[in-house]
Write a protein that holds these residues in place. Structure first.
Motif, PDB file in Angstrom:
ATOM      1  N   GLY A 289       4.938  -3.397  16.125  1.00  0.00           N
ATOM      2  CA  GLY A 289       4.053  -4.715  16.138  1.00  0.00           C
ATOM      3  C   GLY A 289       2.793  -4.276  16.677  1.00  0.00           C
ATOM      4  N   VAL A 290       2.105  -5.592  16.787  1.00  0.00           N
ATOM      5  CA  VAL A 290       0.854  -5.344  17.421  1.00  0.00           C
ATOM      6  C   VAL A 290       0.671  -5.725  18.871  1.00  0.00           C
ATOM      7  N   VAL A 291       0.156  -4.942  19.645  1.00  0.00           N
ATOM      8  CA  VAL A 291      -0.008  -5.074  20.997  1.00  0.00           C
ATOM      9  C   VAL A 291      -1.288  -5.977  21.472  1.00  0.00           C
ATOM     10  N   ASP A 292      -0.910  -7.192  21.881  1.00  0.00           N
ATOM     11  CA  ASP A 292      -2.077  -7.859  22.461  1.00  0.00           C
ATOM     12  C   ASP A 292      -1.726  -8.517  23.764  1.00  0.00           C
ATOM     13  N   ASP A 293      -2.459  -9.485  24.148  1.00  0.00           N
ATOM     14  CA  ASP A 293      -2.459  -9.952  25.508  1.00  0.00           C
ATOM     15  C   ASP A 293      -1.059 -10.504  25.793  1.00  0.00           C
ATOM     16  N   SER A 294      -0.120 -11.116  24.986  1.00  0.00           N
ATOM     17  CA  SER A 294       0.908 -11.749  25.073  1.00  0.00           C
ATOM     18  C   SER A 294       2.161 -10.689  25.051  1.00  0.00           C
ATOM     19  N   THR A 295       1.796  -9.456  24.983  1.00  0.00           N
ATOM     20  CA  THR A 295       2.862  -8.501  24.844  1.00  0.00           C
ATOM     21  C   THR A 295       3.341  -8.146  26.539  1.00  0.00           C
ATOM     22  N   ASP A 296       4.555  -7.879  26.570  1.00  0.00           N
ATOM     23  CA  ASP A 296       4.749  -7.602  28.023  1.00  0.00           C
ATOM     24  C   ASP A 296       4.500  -6.419  28.380  1.00  0.00           C
ATOM     25  N   PRO A 297       3.696  -6.072  29.462  1.00  0.00           N
ATOM     26  CA  PRO A 297       2.956  -5.270  30.114  1.00  0.00           C
ATOM     27  C   PRO A 297       3.831  -4.071  30.521  1.00  0.00           C
ATOM     28  N   THR A 298       5.240  -4.402  30.686  1.00  0.00           N
ATOM     29  CA  THR A 298       6.278  -3.456  31.212  1.00  0.00           C
ATOM     30  C   THR A 298       6.606  -2.424  30.133  1.00  0.00           C
ATOM     31  N   LEU A 299       6.404  -3.023  29.045  1.00  0.00           N
ATOM     32  CA  LEU A 299       7.044  -2.071  27.920  1.00  0.00           C
ATOM     33  C   LEU A 299       6.004  -0.946  27.727  1.00  0.00           C
ATOM     34  N   HIS A 300       6.541   0.511  27.230  1.00  0.00           N
ATOM     35  CA  HIS A 300       5.644   1.340  26.680  1.00  0.00           C
ATOM     36  C   HIS A 300       5.434   1.270  25.234  1.00  0.00           C
ATOM     37  N   SER A 301       4.392   1.863  24.774  1.00  0.00           N
ATOM     38  CA  SER A 301       3.809   1.546  23.490  1.00  0.00           C
ATOM     39  C   SER A 301       2.965   2.857  22.854  1.00  0.00           C
ATOM     40  N   ARG A 302       3.183   3.170  22.029  1.00  0.00           N
ATOM     41  CA  ARG A 302       2.262   4.119  21.076  1.00  0.00           C
ATOM     42  C   ARG A 302       1.971   3.503  19.743  1.00  0.00           C
ATOM     43  N   ILE A 303       0.576   3.784  19.404  1.00  0.00           N
ATOM     44  CA  ILE A 303       0.004   3.243  18.112  1.00  0.00           C
ATOM     45  C   ILE A 303       0.681   4.336  17.032  1.00  0.00           C
ATOM     46  N   LEU A 304       1.136   3.622  16.034  1.00  0.00           N
ATOM     47  CA  LEU A 304       1.503   4.336  14.933  1.00  0.00           C
ATOM     48  C   LEU A 304       0.479   4.737  13.783  1.00  0.00           C
ATOM     49  N   PHE A 305      -0.219   3.503  13.483  1.00  0.00           N
ATOM     50  CA  PHE A 305      -1.333   3.620  12.497  1.00  0.00           C
ATOM     51  C   PHE A 305      -2.256   2.324  12.557  1.00  0.00           C
ATOM     52  N   ARG A 306      -3.334   2.428  11.919  1.00  0.00           N
ATOM     53  CA  ARG A 306      -4.234   1.460  12.015  1.00  0.00           C
ATOM     54  C   ARG A 306      -4.399   0.855  10.388  1.00  0.00           C
ATOM     55  N   ASP A 307      -4.628  -0.547  10.429  1.00  0.00           N
ATOM     56  CA  ASP A 307      -4.562  -1.201   9.158  1.00  0.00           C
ATOM     57  C   ASP A 307      -5.752  -2.150   8.901  1.00  0.00           C
ATOM     58  N   GLN A 308      -5.772  -2.805   7.930  1.00  0.00           N
ATOM     59  CA  GLN A 308      -7.052  -3.665   7.619  1.00  0.00           C
ATOM     60  C   GLN A 308      -6.471  -4.811   6.777  1.00  0.00           C
ATOM     61  N   TRP A 309      -7.175  -5.759   6.905  1.00  0.00           N
ATOM     62  CA  TRP A 309      -6.915  -6.978   6.003  1.00  0.00           C
ATOM     63  C   TRP A 309      -7.592  -7.144   5.037  1.00  0.00           C
ATOM     64  N   ILE A 310      -6.881  -7.418   3.887  1.00  0.00           N
ATOM     65  CA  ILE A 310      -7.361  -7.592   2.440  1.00  0.00           C
ATOM     66  C   ILE A 310      -6.947  -8.959   2.001  1.00  0.00           C
ATOM     67  N   GLY A 311      -7.555  -9.388   0.771  1.00  0.00           N
ATOM     68  CA  GLY A 311      -7.062 -10.590   0.193  1.00  0.00           C
ATOM     69  C   GLY A 311      -6.210 -10.276  -1.167  1.00  0.00           C
ATOM     70  N   VAL A 312      -5.118 -11.160  -1.314  1.00  0.00           N
ATOM     71  CA  VAL A 312      -4.265 -10.773  -2.349  1.00  0.00           C
ATOM     72  C   VAL A 312      -4.090 -12.078  -3.272  1.00  0.00           C
ATOM     73  N   VAL A 313      -4.272 -12.011  -4.575  1.00  0.00           N
ATOM     74  CA  VAL A 313      -4.192 -13.105  -5.500  1.00  0.00           C
ATOM     75  C   VAL A 313      -3.233 -12.436  -6.805  1.00  0.00           C
ATOM     76  N   ARG A 314      -2.624 -13.393  -7.473  1.00  0.00           N
ATOM     77  CA  ARG A 314      -2.147 -12.894  -8.864  1.00  0.00           C
ATOM     78  C   ARG A 314      -3.030 -12.296  -9.770  1.00  0.00           C
ATOM     79  N   GLU A 315      -2.412 -11.413 -10.895  1.00  0.00           N
ATOM     80  CA  GLU A 315      -3.081 -10.900 -11.948  1.00  0.00           C
ATOM     81  C   GLU A 315      -3.509 -12.322 -12.690  1.00  0.00           C
ATOM     82  N   GLY A 316      -4.974 -12.225 -13.030  1.00  0.00           N
ATOM     83  CA  GLY A 316      -5.407 -13.290 -13.764  1.00  0.00           C
ATOM     84  C   GLY A 316      -6.087 -14.389 -13.028  1.00  0.00           C
ATOM     85  N   HIS A 317      -5.952 -14.308 -11.764  1.00  0.00           N
ATOM     86  CA  HIS A 317      -6.487 -15.367 -10.897  1.00  0.00           C
ATOM     87  C   HIS A 317      -8.098 -15.263 -11.046  1.00  0.00           C
ATOM     88  N   PRO A 318      -8.700 -16.523 -10.730  1.00  0.00           N
ATOM     89  CA  PRO A 318     -10.342 -16.246 -10.800  1.00  0.00           C
ATOM     90  C   PRO A 318     -10.916 -15.239  -9.929  1.00  0.00           C
TER      91      PRO A 318
END
Length: 295
Positions: A149-178
């Motif tokens: 998941g995404v580590v943020d301010d609400s994540t338990d600080p006692t947990l260990h974590s390691r980044i797996l990959f970075r992603d970006q937001w995109i828009g998605v519509v059906r084929e034929g959508h305006p």
């Protein structure tokens, strides 16, 4: 002062986990009367009833709830101390790991991860459970071995974590959508009807904050707790979904995706685990498998 009977910690851990004298007795292979006597000793030692009758069952007292996670942690730490060190041979490993993930992660990476596990450790089984929120209780009590998941301010600080990959937001519509043809401006994007994905039930998100920079707002007509359900609806409607690109690559098959006309922060997807599992050879091997598959 007499030293406390540390065996009572194991009994207390099982009692608080099961919430039942009968089930705790069965798990510890004791008679119900022996377990009842153990509960009586615990009550006397701690000075609290711990479990009290409510209808046909037992419910924990506030003191029991306060102790539950601490006792579970102490028992598992003790077991780790007494476990002999060994050089891991994945081919001989017999173990089931529980992973807590979103649908998108499972859809994208589960097949490759299972193939990797089957090749290196045929005796290992993976159990995937739905991640509906960011509550880390299951990691703390040992019911989940690894989470993504995404580590943020609400994540338990006692947990260990390691980044797996970075992603970006995109828009998605059906084929034929305006929006499936032509340049997608911020105004065109905002003028459509949108799906909001929020596991926390929020009424707005990062997209809405980015639109404010253009003085725009969007029409959110419905919301879901996961990307899979949102993309299913996109296929059968004129609604627009905003999703992570890599996280949903297989879920978006047959749909039209486009770059957002907005300045949006990247997403860092990490794996998270409890500190007590950090030095466990089998768990370390599992983390390495997940990291390499996601890379």
């Amino acid at each position: 002062m007499n030293a406390p009977d540390l065996n009572l910690l194991i009994t207390l851990d099982v009692l608080l986990s099961e919430g039942s004298v009968a089930r705790a007795a069965e798990r510890l292979r004791l008679s119900p009367s022996a377990m009842s006597r153990a509960l009586a000793r615990l009550r006397e030692t701690i000075g609290d009833p711990l479990l009290v009758r409510a209808g046909r069952g037992l419910v924990p007292t506030p003191r029991a709830l306060e102790l539950r996670d601490r006792v579970s942690y102490l028992v598992q730490e003790a077991e780790a101390v007494l476990r002999p060190a060994e050089v891991l041979d994945p081919g001989q490993l017999q173990r089931t790991f529980t992973l807590r993930n979103t649908d998108g992660f499972v859809e994208t990476f589960a097949a490759a991860l299972l193939a990797r596990i089957a090749e290196e450790a045929p005796g290992v089984r993976l159990r995937f459970v739905q991640k509906a929120d960011k509550d880390s209780t299951l990691l703390r009590v040992g019911r989940v071995d690894l989470e993504t998941g995404v580590v943020d301010d609400s994540t338990d600080p006692t947990l260990h974590s390691r980044i797996l990959f970075r992603d970006q937001w995109i828009g998605v519509v059906r084929e034929g959508h305006p929006l499936s043809s032509g340049k997608v401006s911020a105004k065109r994007f905002a003028s459509g009807q949108h799906i909001l994905v929020s596991r926390r039930g929020r009424s707005s998100g990062p997209v809405d904050e980015a639109l404010l920079a253009f003085g725009l707002t969007r029409d959110i007509v419905t919301s879901f707790g996961g990307f899979s359900a949102a993309l299913t609806l996109v296929r059968e409607s004129d609604l627009i979904a905003t999703v992570p690109e890599r996280h949903t690559s297989k879920l978006r098959t047959g749909l039209h995706s486009f770059a957002l006309p907005l300045r949006m922060p990247d997403i860092s997807v990490s794996m998270l685990w409890h500190p007590r599992m950090d030095a466990d050879p089998a768990h370390r091997w599992l983390r390495n498998c997940v990291r390499e598959v996601c890379a």
